[in-house]
Scaffold this motif. Structure first.
Motif, PDB file in Angstrom:
ATOM      1  N   GLY A 192     -14.904   4.990  -2.928  1.00  0.00           N
ATOM      2  CA  GLY A 192     -15.831   6.021  -2.498  1.00  0.00           C
ATOM      3  C   GLY A 192     -15.247   6.830  -1.373  1.00  0.00           C
ATOM      4  O   GLY A 192     -14.120   7.276  -1.417  1.00  0.00           O
ATOM      5  N   GLY A 193     -16.030   6.983  -0.333  1.00  0.00           N
ATOM      6  CA  GLY A 193     -15.604   7.852   0.757  1.00  0.00           C
ATOM      7  C   GLY A 193     -14.688   7.172   1.749  1.00  0.00           C
ATOM      8  O   GLY A 193     -14.347   7.757   2.762  1.00  0.00           O
ATOM      9  N   ARG A 228      -9.130   3.891   4.448  1.00  0.00           N
ATOM     10  CA  ARG A 228      -8.538   2.687   3.893  1.00  0.00           C
ATOM     11  C   ARG A 228      -7.474   3.017   2.853  1.00  0.00           C
ATOM     12  O   ARG A 228      -6.391   2.438   2.825  1.00  0.00           O
ATOM     13  CB  ARG A 228      -9.652   1.863   3.260  1.00  0.00           C
ATOM     14  CG  ARG A 228      -9.147   0.556   2.745  1.00  0.00           C
ATOM     15  CD  ARG A 228     -10.293  -0.382   2.527  1.00  0.00           C
ATOM     16  NE  ARG A 228      -9.799  -1.604   1.922  1.00  0.00           N
ATOM     17  CZ  ARG A 228     -10.586  -2.503   1.378  1.00  0.00           C
ATOM     18  NH1 ARG A 228     -11.882  -2.311   1.356  1.00  0.00           N
ATOM     19  NH2 ARG A 228     -10.085  -3.590   0.847  1.00  0.00           N
ATOM     20  N   LYS A 229      -7.832   3.990   2.012  1.00  0.00           N
ATOM     21  CA  LYS A 229      -6.892   4.427   0.991  1.00  0.00           C
ATOM     22  C   LYS A 229      -5.604   4.909   1.642  1.00  0.00           C
ATOM     23  O   LYS A 229      -4.499   4.624   1.199  1.00  0.00           O
ATOM     24  CB  LYS A 229      -7.535   5.586   0.227  1.00  0.00           C
ATOM     25  CG  LYS A 229      -7.562   5.410  -1.259  1.00  0.00           C
ATOM     26  CD  LYS A 229      -8.281   6.569  -1.904  1.00  0.00           C
ATOM     27  CE  LYS A 229      -9.678   6.173  -2.317  1.00  0.00           C
ATOM     28  NZ  LYS A 229     -10.596   7.232  -2.616  1.00  0.00           N
ATOM     29  N   ARG A 230      -5.802   5.679   2.715  1.00  0.00           N
ATOM     30  CA  ARG A 230      -4.628   6.276   3.338  1.00  0.00           C
ATOM     31  C   ARG A 230      -3.751   5.236   4.008  1.00  0.00           C
ATOM     32  O   ARG A 230      -2.538   5.325   3.985  1.00  0.00           O
ATOM     33  CB  ARG A 230      -5.046   7.341   4.339  1.00  0.00           C
ATOM     34  CG  ARG A 230      -4.081   8.489   4.257  1.00  0.00           C
ATOM     35  CD  ARG A 230      -4.374   9.522   5.263  1.00  0.00           C
ATOM     36  NE  ARG A 230      -3.956   9.079   6.557  1.00  0.00           N
ATOM     37  CZ  ARG A 230      -4.302   9.701   7.669  1.00  0.00           C
ATOM     38  NH1 ARG A 230      -5.089  10.740   7.614  1.00  0.00           N
ATOM     39  NH2 ARG A 230      -3.873   9.264   8.821  1.00  0.00           N
ATOM     40  N   SER A 256     -20.749   1.645   5.575  1.00  0.00           N
ATOM     41  CA  SER A 256     -20.475   2.911   4.895  1.00  0.00           C
ATOM     42  C   SER A 256     -19.610   3.820   5.762  1.00  0.00           C
ATOM     43  O   SER A 256     -19.593   3.708   6.985  1.00  0.00           O
ATOM     44  CB  SER A 256     -21.778   3.610   4.538  1.00  0.00           C
ATOM     45  OG  SER A 256     -22.432   4.009   5.718  1.00  0.00           O
ATOM     46  N   ALA A 257     -18.872   4.705   5.074  1.00  0.00           N
ATOM     47  CA  ALA A 257     -17.974   5.625   5.767  1.00  0.00           C
ATOM     48  C   ALA A 257     -18.592   7.009   5.768  1.00  0.00           C
ATOM     49  O   ALA A 257     -19.192   7.430   4.783  1.00  0.00           O
ATOM     50  CB  ALA A 257     -16.624   5.645   5.063  1.00  0.00           C
ATOM     51  N   ASP A 273      -4.443  13.728   4.255  1.00  0.00           N
ATOM     52  CA  ASP A 273      -5.701  13.519   3.539  1.00  0.00           C
ATOM     53  C   ASP A 273      -5.815  14.494   2.374  1.00  0.00           C
ATOM     54  O   ASP A 273      -6.189  14.115   1.268  1.00  0.00           O
ATOM     55  CB  ASP A 273      -6.892  13.715   4.483  1.00  0.00           C
ATOM     56  CG  ASP A 273      -7.141  12.492   5.350  1.00  0.00           C
ATOM     57  OD1 ASP A 273      -6.426  11.485   5.141  1.00  0.00           O
ATOM     58  OD2 ASP A 273      -8.023  12.540   6.225  1.00  0.00           O
ATOM     59  N   ILE A 274      -5.482  15.737   2.651  1.00  0.00           N
ATOM     60  CA  ILE A 274      -5.642  16.754   1.612  1.00  0.00           C
ATOM     61  C   ILE A 274      -4.707  16.479   0.436  1.00  0.00           C
ATOM     62  O   ILE A 274      -5.115  16.529  -0.723  1.00  0.00           O
ATOM     63  CB  ILE A 274      -5.430  18.158   2.209  1.00  0.00           C
ATOM     64  CG1 ILE A 274      -6.648  18.506   3.072  1.00  0.00           C
ATOM     65  CG2 ILE A 274      -5.228  19.195   1.105  1.00  0.00           C
ATOM     66  CD1 ILE A 274      -6.462  19.710   3.954  1.00  0.00           C
TER      67      ILE A 274
END
Lengths: 666, 491
Positions: free
Chosen positions: A626-627, A631-633, B347-348, B393-394
């Protein structure tokens, strides 16, 4: 000056730092490494020691010790036969160091020496001992010159022995004569030293001094009745050692009324004093403030400080004939202090002393910073270390795979290992080293000869035909329990060895001499030997001649591109096997990448072994985070960091471990 | 001194609307520390006005999306490492379609307490700006949101609506697990505005569901599908997981076929990630039996891509497929680096350019909400943007989508030289077909053309449109490929 400052600081006598000079001094001390701290610690205690001795008794007056009251000796032994412990006991016995004070193996100052239980750098200590000699109670000045035991450091041994007239040959009462005992005995014997056999560790339950005496007789023709029986551990028999040294070893032969001649034994760099030289005064006498010159460089220096190692530096203002001590002379770098050089009074004319065997580099390896950008740091670390170990040769080289680095020549494998370890421990350098190689000579059809210290510099497809090649060999001494003779012969013949001698020391021990190509013992011979003999073999070698040999260059190619840092030179008959081992090893350490990678071993254009690493199929994060972008990065950044630690050759990323692992292939 | 004078004209040039005032402040604080990013700064001032969709400002706009975490599950699945609260089967929440009424769960005080805290958090949240656009998407994720009684969902939606506003046509998604809702519940939820259902199917094999620790069987899947369809929810998605332990290619093919048969408008295909601290994490090692090998699981991914595309689904993101017009709008917020609120345990959120994750433990989360009510939790509103982070990020988010990275916008925002370096590092992979470049008209260009364009920066800026990962080869190596750009942006 600086030690005085330090001491006063410690005593809190002076709170303010009066000059910027001492200020600087202080900061540099704060930034010093742990290793230096320990050195400083004893320098400081040395200060207090001298301080109190100033009050108690006058400065040591060397004039009391004419040549006939001086004995210079060393201790030689196979590794672990108790040399350093015996040295500690003698220093304690004479009150030079206090019992149970300070660390054991006093003369082994380097961390690597303590960790490995070996001596690398020769050290010297002066002791005073009263002995009733020729019916008079006389005080003797005795210089114990410690020597490294391992064959790699025989260069250090020979220079230590040059200042001695005798040696204690220490042999373990259970293990008996071992390979290094033999090698060191011959070094001492060739230097015409008086040899006092000491059978040590007689407290062991398996001690068998009589068997050892018989070995000494049969191997070296040493009179069994002359052997001293000791246990450095319990102290048993130690009281006989110094009297034996005084009575049996002759005083130094120099002439006190001749012109000054000093042999430069060793040098090291001290952050505060500069270059400190260990010297043996052969003839004449030296006073503080005198001008001396070097026979090798012609340079002149003023003697700023002179003294003895007791075992800390104790200024005496002079050194007389036969004495061993240190001088500080304002040399800027240890490169000016050529070991084996003769020093004499400026404006006098003397015959230079015979120098000793120069260091011979037997093993070469490239040293590269683990992180390519650290070249300057590595350069600095190597420079500082070679200040104290001038026996390493260093030249700059570059590799397309590893960038800028150094080609270093070592006396042997242990020496190379020790150098790496010291670089990392004392100088915090992280290095990748290339597969060690030995110096080869190639001759071409036009008669030209090429000395190869780096296999990468040998053309894979030479324009000129190679007409001959030579490789260095060694004469190896192997001593083993007789039941292992068969397997040792097999090992040696696999390693292209030629048997020179095969005899028995006694009913249980065989003695063999082999001529072996140096290349064959460079990597793992000793480990292999130990493993097939359950650790009972002892092994030593000395360099022998070059021999004619059928050598080829083995290239390693990744996706068709040769990796210079992985090239090796091997005997043609072994090329196939070594090639296969290398590519298999590499395959294990190279991770799958986005494309297929072929790993090949080739002689010239002929491929003799090949493996492929298939392309990576999947590396995707297909999960519902999700958002949670952070963590992904983080995962991807970790991956990026992983790539950074790789060495890139063409488009292939090679992890650093791959280079380390290749070292282990014979 | 010099810097000050260099920046003083900006004060006069830019009209002081809210956004710009904020922008200015960050321009100036940055000027001192990030002198090297001169170009970017100029871009900010130049494009902020002209182009509100600039990559440099889009994430600073007020959010129009909200993620709501409803962490309750009957039990934890063996692969799950999300912040959840397992209710256990002993409580009234244990669901059996024949014996239950929809309001049973009201009785579980844990759910009620949690939802109350959640609503307190929303109320205590500071609005990100004065002009507060209403929410366009709401996503209930979990956990198993369908375990939460509809009256409590209503409470959440009411709170959201009164605090932030809610568009009439907002996309309101909810993750729902088979076996946790009946027709009545579904109807109630629809009535509240839930118009998109994401069904946690995961697999169509009894033995696999059991091995994953799922709380439902195959029968419940079909019942749930019937309920969703009969209640008239037309926008619904099926979640599947590939590379499960003991999963064979036949099983995976069957799952895909059955998923296609039930005709969802959206399919999410996840690849099992074995996470530390999960049951799978202690039992299995990726690539080793009983998990499929790396090759096998790459085949699974390819099979999904092929079969779903053949069935008319658009593979619009690494793990998302949809029928035309049914993209998940909420998720697109993430992929486009837009801001969004996040509420609830773990949550983020991404508000005002700041990413923040709430505590993952209930007690800590309760404390966090308490603090929020007592005073503003400083999300460091004035925190300046790190352009490297923004660019990474992008790149990461864009390359996960089939649309790819918008080269023109990227170049405008971060400068032509960074763009060029990124294109160069990708050149070999355009050649191998892992990446595809298209021009500004959407036409794919060949690798030769691509190489040629890189030699002429002026032309490059005119011609290049998007750079994307190919499907499936590029997507399969997305981590490798994206981290290459990371190495360029932040060496």
């Amino acid at each position: 000056m600086s030690s005085l400052y330090r001491a006063s600081k410690a005593l809190k006598l002076c709170r303010a730092t009066p000059t910027s000079f001492s200020n600087n001094n202080y900061t540099s001390r704060l930034s010093s490494t742990c290793y230096l701290d320990s050195v400083l610690e004893w320098t400081q205690s040395a200060f207090f020691a001298t301080h109190s001795s100033h009050n108690a008794k006058p400065t040591i007056d060397l004039c009391q010790y004419s040549s006939d009251k001086i004995r210079n000796f060393s201790i030689i032994a196979h590794v672990d036969h108790g040399k350093s412990t015996l040295a500690d006991r003698l220093l304690e016995l004479t009150g030079t160091i206090r019992k149970g004070h300070g660390q054991p193996q006093y003369l082994d100052k380097l961390q690597v020496e303590r960790e490995r239980g070996i001596t690398v750098k020769a050290q010297t200590a002066t002791m005073f001992h009263k002995h009733s000699f020729l019916r008079t109670e006389t005080e003797f000045l005795m210089n114990l010159i410690d020597t490294p035991g391992h064959v790699d450091f025989s260069y250090e041994v020979s220079r230590s022995l040059a200042a001695c007239q005798g040696a204690l040959l220490v042999v373990d009462a259970a293990q008996g004569v071992q390979a290094q005992t033999v090698a060191n005995f011959y070094l001492a014997f060739e230097s015409n030293l008086t040899i006092i056999p000491v059978i040590n560790k007689i407290d062991q339950p398996t001690a068998d001094p009589d068997r050892i005496k018989a070995q000494l007789k049969s191997m070296f023709d040493l009179d069994p009745s002359e052997a001293l029986l000791t246990s450095a551990k319990t102290g048993q028999g130690l009281e006989q050692v110094l009297p034996a040294v005084i009575e049996r070893i002759p005083p130094p032969p120099g002439k006190s009324n001749s012109l000054l001649r000093m042999l430069l034994l060793d040098s090291y760099y001290d952050e505060y004093k500069g270059v400190i030289c260990h010297v043996a005064v052969v003839d004449g006498a030296l006073q503080k403030g005198e001008k001396i010159s070097s026979a090798a460089t012609g340079q002149s220096y003023e003697v700023l400080d002179v003294g003895i190692m007791h075992p800390e530096l104790i200024p005496t203002g002079m050194l007389l004939t036969g004495q061993v001590g240190y001088i500080v002379s304002g040399m800027r770098s240890t490169k000016e202090a050529r070991v084996g050089d003769t020093l004499y009074h400026t404006r006098s004319t003397v015959e230079p002393l015979p120098g000793f065997k120069p260091a011979k580099h037997m093993v070469f390896s490239g040293l590269y910073p683990a992180d390519g950008s650290d070249f300057e740091a590595l350069n600095h670390a190597i420079e500082r270390l070679t200040c104290n170990d001038a026996s390493v040769s260093v030249t700059k080289e570059s590799s397309s795979a590893l960038g800028l680095g150094f080609r270093c020549g070592f006396l042997g494998l242990l020496h190379m290992d020790v150098f790496h370890q010291r670089l990392e421990q004392e100088h915090g350098a992280h290095v990748i080293s290339t597969v060690p190689t030995v110096p080869y000579i190639f001759e071409y059809a036009d008669g030209s000869k090429k000395h190869i210290h780096n296999p990468a510099t040998l053309p894979s497809n030479p324009k000129q035909r190679v007409t001959a090649c030579w490789e260095p060999t060694v004469t190896a001494t192997i001593i083993i329990p007789s039941e292992y003779v068969g397997s040792v012969i097999t090992l040696c013949s696999e390693r292209r060895g030629e048997q020179l001698e095969h005899s028995f020391i006694d009913s249980q021990r065989a003695f063999m001499k082999y001529r072996l190509p140096l290349r064959e013992i460079v990597v793992d011979f000793y480990n292999e030997l130990k493993s097939i003999t359950s650790g009972y073999a002892s092994f030593d070698y000395e360099d022998a001649d070059y021999q004619d040999s059928d050598l080829v260059k083995l290239d390693i190619l990744l996706n068709g591109q040769p990796v210079d840092a992985m090239a090796t030179i091997v005997h043609r008959l072994k090329a196939q096997r070594v090639g296969r081992e290398l590519v298999e090893k590499l395959k294990k350490y190279i991770d799958r990448q986005m494309f297929e990678i072929t790993i090949q071993a080739a002689i010239g254009s002929k491929v003799i072994a090949r493996e492929t690493v298939s392309a990576m199929r999947k590396n995707v994060l297909a999960k519902c985070y999700g958002g949670d972008v952070t963590r992904k990065r983080k995962l991807l950044e970790k991956q990026k960091e992983g790539k950074k630690r790789m060495k890139r050759i063409g488009s292939v990323d090679i992890p650093q471990e791959a280079f380390h692992e290749l070292l282990k292939v014979s | 001194m010099l810097l000050k004078s260099a920046f003083s004209p900006i004060f006069t040039v830019i009209p002081t609307t809210n956004i710009h005032r904020k922008l200015l402040r960050f321009v100036i604080t940055n000027a001192l520390t990030q002198a090297c990013l001169q170009n970017v700064r100029q871009n900010v001032s130049m494009y902020a006005e002209a182009n509100p969709s600039s990559l440099l400002v889009v994430h600073k706009l007020p959010p129009t999306s909200a993620y709501i975490h409803l962490p309750f599950c009957r039990k934890r699945c063996h692969y799950c490492d999300f912040p959840i609260i397992a209710l256990g089967s002993s409580s009234s929440s244990s669901f059996s379609s024949s014996t239950r009424t929809a309001n049973d769960d009201c009785e579980d005080p844990r759910i009620l307490n949690y939802v109350e805290t959640l609503c307190r958090e929303m109320k205590a949240t500071k609005l990100s700006s004065d002009s507060n656009p209403p929410l366009e998407t709401v996503f209930f994720g979990g956990g198993t949101p369908s375990l939460v009684p509809p009256n409590l969902v209503a409470l959440v939606l009411d709170t959201l609506s009164s605090k932030f506003g809610l568009c009439a046509n907002a996309e309101i998604s909810m993750e729902m697990d088979p076996g946790t809702f009946d027709e009545a519940k579904m109807k109630q939820l629809s009535g509240l505005g839930v118009n998109r259902v994401s069904l946690g199917v995961q697999a169509f094999q009894e033995e696999l569901l059991k091995a994953c620790g799922r709380a439902h069987g195959v029968k419940e899947i079909h019942e749930a599908v019937d309920i969703v369809k009969s209640c008239g929810v037309e926008n619904w998605s099926v979640d599947l997981i590939s590379s499960l332990p003991h999963q064979t290619p036949d099983m995976w093919e069957e799952s895909l076929e059955l998923a296609i048969q039930i005709q969802p408008t959206h399919v999410s295909v996840y690849d099992l990630q074995v996470e530390q601290g999960t049951k799978f994490g202690t039992l299995f090692t990726p690539g080793e039996f009983p998990l499929p090998s790396e090759n096998q699981s790459a085949e699974f991914y390819k099979m999904a891509s092929r079969m779903l595309r053949d069935a008319g689904y658009d593979h619009y993101e690494i793990s998302s497929y949809c029928k035309n017009g049914y993209r998940c709008k909420h998720n697109l917020t993430y992929w486009r680096n837009k801001s969004f609120y996040g509420f609830g345990l773990g949550s983020a959120s991404f508000v005002g350019g700041v990413r923040f994750s709430r505590p993952r433990r209930l007690k800590d989360y309760m404390g966090y909400v308490q603090n929020l009510e007592n005073g503003p939790v400083n999300h460091s509103e004035d925190s300046f943007t790190d352009y490297k982070d923004l660019a990474m990020d992008i790149v990461m988010l864009s390359l996960r989508t089939a649309r790819g990275l918008d080269l023109e916008s990227f170049g405008e925002a971060f400068g032509g030289s960074l763009l060029l370096s990124i294109c160069q590092v990708y050149r070999p992979y355009v050649e191998t077909g892992h990446m595809i470049c298209s021009d500004s008209n959407g036409r794919n260009i060949t690798s030769d053309e691509f190489s040629f364009l890189l030699s002429d920066e002026r032309k490059m800026n005119k011609v290049l449109g998007f750079l994307r990962l190919s499907d499936p080869d590029g997507f399969l190596l997305s981590n490798e490929l994206i981290s290459l750009a990371f190495g360029i942006i932040s060496p």
